[in-house]
Design an enzyme around this catalytic site. Sequence first.
Site, PDB file in Angstrom:
ATOM      1  N   VAL A 129      47.822  27.548  27.729  1.00  0.00           N
ATOM      2  CA  VAL A 129      48.431  28.631  28.514  1.00  0.00           C
ATOM      3  C   VAL A 129      48.807  28.148  29.916  1.00  0.00           C
ATOM      4  CG1 VAL A 129      48.093  30.944  29.471  1.00  0.00           C
ATOM      5  CG2 VAL A 129      47.133  30.388  27.244  1.00  0.00           C
ATOM      6  N   CYS A 130      47.947  27.263  30.446  1.00  0.00           N
ATOM      7  CA  CYS A 130      48.062  26.917  31.854  1.00  0.00           C
ATOM      8  C   CYS A 130      49.417  26.353  32.303  1.00  0.00           C
ATOM      9  CB  CYS A 130      46.956  25.946  32.236  1.00  0.00           C
ATOM     10  SG  CYS A 130      45.322  26.623  31.925  1.00  0.00           S
ATOM     11  N   PRO A 131      49.969  25.308  31.635  1.00  0.00           N
ATOM     12  CA  PRO A 131      51.180  24.715  32.198  1.00  0.00           C
ATOM     13  C   PRO A 131      52.327  25.711  32.291  1.00  0.00           C
ATOM     14  CG  PRO A 131      50.739  23.815  30.014  1.00  0.00           C
ATOM     15  CD  PRO A 131      49.531  24.600  30.419  1.00  0.00           C
ATOM     16  N   ILE A 139      51.709  27.790  35.419  1.00  0.00           N
ATOM     17  CA  ILE A 139      51.775  26.934  36.608  1.00  0.00           C
ATOM     18  C   ILE A 139      53.227  26.559  36.888  1.00  0.00           C
ATOM     19  CG2 ILE A 139      51.107  24.701  37.588  1.00  0.00           C
ATOM     20  CD1 ILE A 139      48.507  24.946  35.910  1.00  0.00           C
TER      21      ILE A 139
END
Lengths: 180, 177
Positions: free
Chosen positions: A50-52, A55
């Site tokens: 999920v993070c990239p 971000i």
Amino acid sequence: MLGVGQKFPSFSLQATVSLEKGKTFSTITDEDYPDQWKVYFFWPKDFTFVCPTEIAAFGKLNKDFADRDAQVLGGSTDSEFVHLAWRQNHPDLKALPFPMLADIKRELCAALGILDPQEGVAQRATFVVDPHNIIRFVSVNDLSVGRNPQEVLRVLDALQTDELCPCNWQKGEQVLQVSV
Amino acid sequence: MTFHELLDSIPEYAKDLKLNLGSVMEQSELTEQQAWGTAVACSLAARNPQLYGAVLAEAGARLSPQALFGARAAAAVMGMNNIFYRFRHFASNENYGAMPARLRMQSIRTHGADPADFELWCLAVSAINGCQVCVDSHEHAVRDKGLSEETVLAAIRIAATIHSLAAVVGAESAAAA
């Protein structure tokens, strides 16, 4: 966890700021970016799915945040070297325009109260902090749920449209003191 | 066009304005920053590019970058606020006063120039744009920040002169073209 109206904790952390050799790391503290709004957002772990996406989405809006005198700062409990490796490894993160804070001792996340009790990593928390380092907006998503940076921008806009002009005085009110 | 070329181009029928401009920029009630910041803000608000350009060029040699920025920020933000708050003041429906403006006016906080001078420039621009509420509230703000009534009126002399000159310079240059 800390909420609206409370002071954002003091910190001094290593951060990954660039992919350029010799300029990759920098120490960042709560005293940096004076007179700026700050948008802090934390994610659980580098190299997860999920993070990239979110971000990179914050990265795409970086200019919009900068137009509003706001500095974006991302962070997790990973080290600055893990941040660097992730940025080198992931095409969406190569040109990231804001620092990635490395809260490897978990002191900032603990002070903010956003360490996940099960996982021991940062929850997906977002803080909008005003130029006096006072928290003005907080949100926390479940570890698996990504954020909408556009919504953070909308909140920042709303926070910044207070009527600063003395023209807004109503009869009988105190004189508005604009802090400079 | 330099400031002095502009002064020389002012026609005979507006000689009072020409002479007034020379004298209002030299008033002892105003610091150089107050006077030239007021001239920059007012010439921007008065909407004549030639006059604005000439004043800006002259002021650039006299003011710090922060003061130049602040004077123009005052003209920009008050150009908006004068219309918005004047509407509230014009409309007899008081409910508008209780509704949020929802307009960004961060430059009032972040302009970086002297706070009292910034208020003075806001006041002068409000006089040009003709908002009673803004004139009244900024007049209070200016004096709360320690400036005198003499200083206020000196700035308004600049606003009045610049406002009229903008019309003369604009009309004459259009007629000559």
